[in-house]
Design a protein around this motif. Structure first.
Motif, PDB file in Angstrom:
ATOM      1  N   ASP A 104       0.843  -1.184   0.000  1.00  0.00           N
ATOM      2  CA  ASP A 104       0.000   0.000   0.000  1.00  0.00           C
ATOM      3  C   ASP A 104       0.888   1.247   0.000  1.00  0.00           C
ATOM      4  O   ASP A 104       1.673   1.441   0.935  1.00  0.00           O
ATOM      5  CB  ASP A 104      -0.882  -0.038   1.267  1.00  0.00           C
ATOM      6  CG  ASP A 104      -2.020   0.961   1.215  1.00  0.00           C
ATOM      7  OD1 ASP A 104      -2.288   1.486   0.118  1.00  0.00           O
ATOM      8  OD2 ASP A 104      -2.636   1.215   2.258  1.00  0.00           O
ATOM      9  N   ASN A 105       0.802   2.056  -1.046  1.00  0.00           N
ATOM     10  CA  ASN A 105       1.558   3.329  -1.109  1.00  0.00           C
ATOM     11  C   ASN A 105       3.078   3.222  -1.149  1.00  0.00           C
ATOM     12  O   ASN A 105       3.757   4.107  -0.661  1.00  0.00           O
ATOM     13  CB  ASN A 105       1.218   4.230   0.101  1.00  0.00           C
ATOM     14  CG  ASN A 105      -0.239   4.594   0.159  1.00  0.00           C
ATOM     15  OD1 ASN A 105      -0.872   4.756  -0.869  1.00  0.00           O
ATOM     16  ND2 ASN A 105      -0.778   4.718   1.356  1.00  0.00           N
ATOM     17  N   GLU A 107       6.226   3.948  -2.843  1.00  0.00           N
ATOM     18  CA  GLU A 107       6.585   4.796  -3.986  1.00  0.00           C
ATOM     19  C   GLU A 107       8.060   4.704  -4.363  1.00  0.00           C
ATOM     20  O   GLU A 107       8.470   5.185  -5.402  1.00  0.00           O
ATOM     21  CB  GLU A 107       6.207   6.251  -3.678  1.00  0.00           C
ATOM     22  CG  GLU A 107       4.687   6.424  -3.648  1.00  0.00           C
ATOM     23  CD  GLU A 107       4.243   7.832  -3.292  1.00  0.00           C
ATOM     24  OE1 GLU A 107       5.114   8.676  -3.014  1.00  0.00           O
ATOM     25  OE2 GLU A 107       3.028   8.076  -3.297  1.00  0.00           O
ATOM     26  N   ARG A 133      -0.691   6.158  -6.740  1.00  0.00           N
ATOM     27  CA  ARG A 133       0.218   6.505  -5.650  1.00  0.00           C
ATOM     28  C   ARG A 133       1.187   5.363  -5.318  1.00  0.00           C
ATOM     29  O   ARG A 133       1.402   5.029  -4.171  1.00  0.00           O
ATOM     30  CB  ARG A 133      -0.569   6.866  -4.374  1.00  0.00           C
ATOM     31  CG  ARG A 133      -1.419   8.121  -4.494  1.00  0.00           C
ATOM     32  CD  ARG A 133      -1.848   8.643  -3.133  1.00  0.00           C
ATOM     33  NE  ARG A 133      -2.345   7.584  -2.272  1.00  0.00           N
ATOM     34  CZ  ARG A 133      -3.572   7.090  -2.338  1.00  0.00           C
ATOM     35  NH1 ARG A 133      -4.433   7.537  -3.236  1.00  0.00           N
ATOM     36  NH2 ARG A 133      -3.957   6.146  -1.509  1.00  0.00           N
ATOM     37  N   SER A 199       3.687   2.192   3.330  1.00  0.00           N
ATOM     38  CA  SER A 199       4.908   2.982   3.147  1.00  0.00           C
ATOM     39  C   SER A 199       5.415   3.442   4.503  1.00  0.00           C
ATOM     40  O   SER A 199       4.663   3.500   5.468  1.00  0.00           O
ATOM     41  CB  SER A 199       4.612   4.197   2.280  1.00  0.00           C
ATOM     42  OG  SER A 199       3.787   5.087   3.002  1.00  0.00           O
ATOM     43  N   SER A 205      -3.033   2.435   4.661  1.00  0.00           N
ATOM     44  CA  SER A 205      -4.143   3.394   4.717  1.00  0.00           C
ATOM     45  C   SER A 205      -5.298   2.826   5.537  1.00  0.00           C
ATOM     46  O   SER A 205      -5.473   1.623   5.666  1.00  0.00           O
ATOM     47  CB  SER A 205      -4.594   3.770   3.306  1.00  0.00           C
ATOM     48  OG  SER A 205      -4.933   2.607   2.599  1.00  0.00           O
TER      49      SER A 205
END
Length: 245
Positions: A104-105, A107, A133, A199, A205
Motif C-alpha cells: 500500500d503506497n 513509492e 500513488r 509505506s 491506509s
C-alpha cells in the motif's frame, strides 16, 4: 525515478505501444493540446485506465530524451504484470496455501525491488501493488529485485481494498504490519495469508487496515520507531515462512 529505458516518445510510438498491449504506467500529455492524434491517445489511455498527467511543455522537454516528443510521453512497464489469478495459480501449481504480499503506497522503486526479491526467497506466490500513488515495474525495480522479477508474479490492481475482499472469498485472511498491533510472534500466521505492508511515511491506509483481520507489529528494541518498508516486509515474511514450516 529511473524510467530511462521505458520512455516512449512521440504520437505514433505511444499509440502503437497502447495498441500492442504494452502496459503503460503513466502518460504525460501537453496541457491544452486538442488535436486529433492526441485525443486518440487519450481515448486509449482511458480504455486502459492509465494515469494521465497534463503538463507544461517545459516538463515534457525535461522528460524527453529524443527531443521529438510531439506533446506525448508514455512510461511503460519494463516487465509484464501478472493477474491476481496468476498468483493464486502459482500457489496451486506448487500445492501450497497462497501467501501473497500486498503493498500500500510504496513509492520508492528500491523498496519495491527489494520486496519482490524477499517475496521470492520467502516463498510468497506473488506481490500485489495498486495502480495509484505507487511505483510500477521500472528498470530500477527490476535491477533491485536481483532477477526475482522474472520468477515472482506482480499484479497491479485498481483498488487494494476490493482485491482484499475478493481474496477473502478465496479463503485468504490478512495481516497488516503496523505499530501497536499484536507482536508477530504471538500471531498464528499459517494457512492462506495476505501480508499487507504500507509505506514508511504513511503506513497502511485506514480503509485497507480496516479490512485486515489482524495487525502485526515487529518487536523494536532501539531508539527509533520504525523499520524501512522492505526490511519490515522481510522480517514478517520470514516469520510467516517459519510458521508455515
Amino acid at each position: 525515478m529511473n524510467y530511462e529505458e521505458l520512455k516512449i516518445e512521440g504520437r505514433n510510438a505511444v499509440l502503437e505501444a497502447f495498441r500492442s498491449g504494452k502496459t503503460i504506467d503513466k502518460l504525460f500529455v501537453l496541457d491544452g493540446c486538442k488535436d486529433g492524434p492526441v485525443q486518440t491517445i487519450l481515448r486509449e489511455a482511458k480504455k486502459h485506465d492509465t494515469i494521465v498527467n497534463f503538463v507544461a511543455k517545459e516538463r515534457l522537454d525535461q522528460l524527453s530524451e529524443t527531443k521529438k516528443h510531439q506533446g506525448v510521453i508514455a512510461m511503460a512497464a519494463a516487465y509484464t504484470y501478472a493477474t491476481v489469478e496468476d498468483i493464486l495459480q502459482n500457489a496451486k501449481d506448487k500445492g501450497e496455501a497462497p501467501f501473497i504480499i500486498l503493498l500500500d503506497n510504496i513509492e520508492d522503486p528500491h523498496n519495491l525491488g527489494a520486496i519482490i526479491r524477499t517475496a521470492n526467497l520467502a516463498g510468497a506466490h506473488g506481490v500485489i501493488i495498486p495502480k495509484r500513488r505507487a511505483v510500477g515495474l521500472t528498470g530500477t525495480v527490476a535491477k533491485t529485485s536481483a532477477g526475482a522479477i522474472n520468477y515472482t508474479p506482480v499484479a497491479k490492481v485498481t483498488n487494494l481494498t476490493n482485491t482484499i475482499k475478493e481474496l477473502k472469498e478465496e479463503g485468504l485472511w490478512f495481516v497488516c504490519a503496523d505499530m501497536g498491533g499484536t507482536t508477530m510472534y504471538d500471531l498464528d500466521l499459517k494457512g492462506p495469508i495476505g501480508l499487507v505492508i504500507g509505506s514508511e511515511g504513511e503506513g497502511v491506509s485506514k480503509l485497507v487496515k480496516e479490512n485486515c483481520d489482524f495487525v502485526a507489529s515487529i518487536p523494536m528494541k532501539g531508539d527509533i520507531d520504525s523499520l524501512n518498508a522492505s526490511v519490515a516486509a522481510g522480517v514478517l515474511a520470514y516469520e510467516i515462512l517459519r510458521q508455515r514450516g
